[in-house]
Design a protein around this motif. Structure first.
Motif, PDB file in Angstrom:
ATOM      1  N   PRO A 174     125.967  70.331 -81.557  1.00 20.78           N
ATOM      2  CA  PRO A 174     124.628  70.945 -81.569  1.00 20.78           C
ATOM      3  C   PRO A 174     124.573  72.278 -82.291  1.00 20.78           C
ATOM      4  O   PRO A 174     123.497  72.718 -82.693  1.00 20.78           O
ATOM      5  CB  PRO A 174     124.298  71.092 -80.080  1.00 20.78           C
ATOM      6  CG  PRO A 174     125.600  70.982 -79.367  1.00 20.78           C
ATOM      7  CD  PRO A 174     126.469  70.107 -80.202  1.00 20.78           C
ATOM      8  N   GLY A 208     126.051  72.662 -85.171  1.00 20.81           N
ATOM      9  CA  GLY A 208     126.211  72.345 -86.580  1.00 20.81           C
ATOM     10  C   GLY A 208     127.637  72.219 -87.048  1.00 20.81           C
ATOM     11  O   GLY A 208     127.876  71.854 -88.198  1.00 20.81           O
ATOM     12  N   ILE A 223     120.111  62.112 -84.453  1.00 21.12           N
ATOM     13  CA  ILE A 223     120.394  63.234 -83.554  1.00 21.12           C
ATOM     14  C   ILE A 223     120.133  62.774 -82.120  1.00 21.12           C
ATOM     15  O   ILE A 223     119.024  62.329 -81.792  1.00 21.12           O
ATOM     16  CB  ILE A 223     119.531  64.452 -83.898  1.00 21.12           C
ATOM     17  CG1 ILE A 223     119.811  64.911 -85.334  1.00 21.12           C
ATOM     18  CG2 ILE A 223     119.793  65.590 -82.915  1.00 21.12           C
ATOM     19  CD1 ILE A 223     118.874  65.986 -85.845  1.00 21.12           C
ATOM     20  N   ARG A 234     115.992  68.711 -89.605  1.00 20.14           N
ATOM     21  CA  ARG A 234     116.474  70.015 -89.174  1.00 20.14           C
ATOM     22  C   ARG A 234     117.479  69.805 -88.045  1.00 20.14           C
ATOM     23  O   ARG A 234     117.194  69.117 -87.072  1.00 20.14           O
ATOM     24  CB  ARG A 234     115.316  70.893 -88.696  1.00 20.14           C
ATOM     25  CG  ARG A 234     115.760  72.309 -88.293  1.00 20.14           C
ATOM     26  CD  ARG A 234     114.561  73.191 -87.968  1.00 20.14           C
ATOM     27  NE  ARG A 234     113.855  72.750 -86.773  1.00 20.14           N
ATOM     28  CZ  ARG A 234     112.659  73.203 -86.400  1.00 20.14           C
ATOM     29  NH1 ARG A 234     112.024  74.101 -87.158  1.00 20.14           N
ATOM     30  NH2 ARG A 234     112.074  72.758 -85.310  1.00 20.14           N
ATOM     31  N   HIS A 235     118.661  70.412 -88.203  1.00 23.99           N
ATOM     32  CA  HIS A 235     119.687  70.337 -87.161  1.00 23.99           C
ATOM     33  C   HIS A 235     120.424  71.666 -87.125  1.00 23.99           C
ATOM     34  O   HIS A 235     120.810  72.199 -88.166  1.00 23.99           O
ATOM     35  CB  HIS A 235     120.679  69.195 -87.433  1.00 23.99           C
ATOM     36  CG  HIS A 235     121.746  69.086 -86.393  1.00 23.99           C
ATOM     37  ND1 HIS A 235     123.065  69.392 -86.651  1.00 23.99           N
ATOM     38  CD2 HIS A 235     121.688  68.714 -85.089  1.00 23.99           C
ATOM     39  CE1 HIS A 235     123.778  69.212 -85.543  1.00 23.99           C
ATOM     40  NE2 HIS A 235     122.970  68.795 -84.591  1.00 23.99           N
ATOM     41  N   GLY A 276     122.267  66.852 -78.427  1.00 18.08           N
ATOM     42  CA  GLY A 276     122.103  67.680 -79.616  1.00 18.08           C
ATOM     43  C   GLY A 276     123.073  67.343 -80.732  1.00 18.08           C
ATOM     44  O   GLY A 276     123.049  67.983 -81.786  1.00 18.08           O
ATOM     45  N   GLU A 277     123.932  66.340 -80.535  1.00 17.86           N
ATOM     46  CA  GLU A 277     124.884  65.950 -81.581  1.00 17.86           C
ATOM     47  C   GLU A 277     124.177  65.174 -82.688  1.00 17.86           C
ATOM     48  O   GLU A 277     123.237  64.413 -82.424  1.00 17.86           O
ATOM     49  CB  GLU A 277     125.978  65.058 -80.987  1.00 17.86           C
ATOM     50  CG  GLU A 277     126.820  65.695 -79.914  1.00 17.86           C
ATOM     51  CD  GLU A 277     127.682  64.663 -79.215  1.00 17.86           C
ATOM     52  OE1 GLU A 277     128.876  64.564 -79.552  1.00 17.86           O
ATOM     53  OE2 GLU A 277     127.148  63.948 -78.333  1.00 17.86           O
ATOM     54  N   MET A 278     124.642  65.346 -83.905  1.00 20.30           N
ATOM     55  CA  MET A 278     124.145  64.566 -85.029  1.00 20.30           C
ATOM     56  C   MET A 278     125.253  63.642 -85.515  1.00 20.30           C
ATOM     57  O   MET A 278     126.369  64.089 -85.801  1.00 20.30           O
ATOM     58  CB  MET A 278     123.673  65.467 -86.177  1.00 20.30           C
ATOM     59  CG  MET A 278     123.046  64.666 -87.328  1.00 20.30           C
ATOM     60  SD  MET A 278     122.143  65.678 -88.553  1.00 20.30           S
ATOM     61  CE  MET A 278     123.517  66.368 -89.488  1.00 20.30           C
TER      62      MET A 278
END
Length: 484
Positions: free
Chosen positions: A215, A217, A189, A146-147, A194-196
């Motif tokens: 973060p 999306g 992540i 989940r992101h 909060g960066e993916m």
């Protein structure tokens, strides 16, 4: 129709159903389930901690129909997501197929249409409608994350499928068209920003790209080629530090021409050795470290600086090292070990220290430590007490790399999945959370969900949720706390 399309179509006509008697990953604890269930009021032995409010979700290969041609675990099979939801100590269970176009078309026909991925073949217009002719099967069956509020069922370097909070398939996720080729099954992540961060390998140049999402999306860095990659390699997992993506290029190469002529889609070429690329998160030049050939499926974590904390240009990464990838691609013996490796981009070399040489897989940490220093690694393992198929485990081990201490818990009657960590809300101490996993009874008719106290996991589960249906052994899962 091109020559390759004709060859694929002709080859497909000869594909017969795979006999489960010849493939251990189609029977017993791996056998597919085709019923989707919603079960509430599950019996709990022990007590589910009151702070655990959320869902544990796990993905894995689960063929909807008997495979044809071939079936190679873990790179084949439709995705099925299993969920345990915990609310105020009560537990419920649900499972759903990730509903891809291939599943829906095969359900209309009542049998498999696409052959196993190793065949390299695809259906033609005689088998499917034009929109799916010559199209490879979607396989979002590996991981689920989940992101930015999006729940994603992830495939091997392909488009993920987005799911609702109730596991209903919402459709293919293209990230507003910014990542058309898809992403890896193992994005990382950064818990601080909060960066993916993610990568995608390709069959044609540039062969390998990396990307990042903010973060919220949104795609911050679009697909960016990784310089110095000269062939299409399979790369299953990555690691992340505060400054770098760590990408392992083992010599597992794609060979589409061999697959079209009846050979294997993948080729293990150990003479090429293994290279590890350090890709700066700020877009700087890639630096490479090289070694003799080895393979890895999964990393635990990585961080910048020497393991002794002196800090320099080196990178430390913990992962499970294999001599080769298995899957019938090598006749050589295969040993497995949990290793701590120091990558030195100044010399271009790397140094491995063995933490444990047991038959280990699925290394996990408290995800709040991703890209930073960690001192807890959980794995699933074969205790050696009985003969298990590849991919099955009957023990969980927990390591402290700083001092080499290990704790373990062995089950006499359960086969265990990947451990995942759930933090105690508001508490940063990794010993104050819980580890959890699905477990399948050895007789493969019922299952359990196990919760271990992180402070004393070797004492055994503090809670066992009894599931009156079988949850097949599968791949990767994560704890998703309730969102408010």
């Amino acid at each position: 129709m091109t020559a390759s399309e004709v060859a694929a179509s002709e080859a497909r006509l000869s594909f017969a159903p795979v006999d489960p008697a010849t493939n251990p990953h189609l029977r017993g604890p791996f056998e597919s389930v085709v019923t989707e269930s919603d079960l509430t009021g599950l019996r709990v032995v022990g007590e589910v901690p009151a702070e655990l409010n959320g869902s544990y979700v796990r993905n894995g290969p689960n063929p909807r129909f008997a495979p044809i041609g071939s079936y190679t675990y873990p790179v084949d099979g439709d995705g099925m997501v299993h969920r345990i939801r915990l609310v105020d100590g009560a537990a419920s269970y649900s499972n759903r197929f990730v509903r891809t176009p291939a599943i829906e078309r095969e359900e209309q026909r009542g049998h498999a249409i696409w052959p196993g991925v190793m065949s390299g073949a695809v259906p033609d217009p005689a088998d499917v409608e034009p929109d799916l002719a010559y199209v490879t099967r979607d396989l979002p069956d590996i991981n689920i994350v989940r992101h930015a509020g999006r729940i994603l069922a992830l495939a091997e370097s392909d488009n993920p499928f987005r799911l609702s909070s109730n596991l209903e398939t919402l459709g293919r996720e293209l990230f507003d068209g910014a990542l058309p080729a898809g992403i890896t099954a193992h994005p990382k992540i950064d818990p601080l920003t909060g960066e993916m961060f993610t990568f995608c390998y390709l069959l044609e140049p540039p062969y390998l790209t990396w990307s990042s999402l903010g973060p919220d999306g949104s795609v911050v860095r679009p697909p960016t080629p990784v310089a110095g990659v000269d062939a299409p390699c399979m790369i299953h997992d990555m690691a992340l530090t505060s400054t770098n993506l760590v990408l392992f290029l083992a010599p597992l190469l794609f060979d589409v021409h061999a697959a079209m002529s009846g050979g294997s889609l993948l080729s293990w070429q150990p003479d090429r050795g293994t290279r590890v690329g350090l890709v700066p998160r700020d877009g700087g030049p890639v630096r490479w470290c090289t070694d003799d050939a080895f393979w890895l499926w999964h990393t635990a974590n990585a961080f910048d600086g020497d393991a002794d904390g002196t800090g320099d240009d080196r990178v430390v990464v913990d992962f499970v090292r294999h001599d080769h990838p298995g899957m019938g691609l090598s006749t050589a013996p295969n040993t497995t070990s949990l290793v701590r490796t120091v990558l030195d981009p100044r010399s271009g070399g790397m140094h491995h220290s063995v933490v444990d040489d047991a038959d280990i897989e699925f290394p996990r940490i408290d995800d709040r430590s991703i890209a930073g220093r960690h001192d807890r690694i959980a794995v699933s393992t074969d205790s050696g007490r009985r003969t298990l198929p590849i991919g099955a485990a009957d023990a969980l081990y927990w390591y402290r790399p700083s001092d080499g201490r290990r704790k373990g818990w062995i089950s006499d009657d359960l086969l265990l999945g990947e451990p995942a960590f759930a933090a105690r809300p508001g508490d940063p101490d990794p010993d104050h959370g819980w580890w959890m996993t699905f477990a399948t009874d050895a007789d493969a008719t019922t299952s359990q969900f196990l919760v271990f106290a992180a402070s004393a996991p070797d004492a055994g589960p503090v809670a066992r949720v009894e599931i009156p249906v079988r949850v097949p052994l599968g791949l990767h899962g994560n704890w998703l706390p309730e969102e408010h």
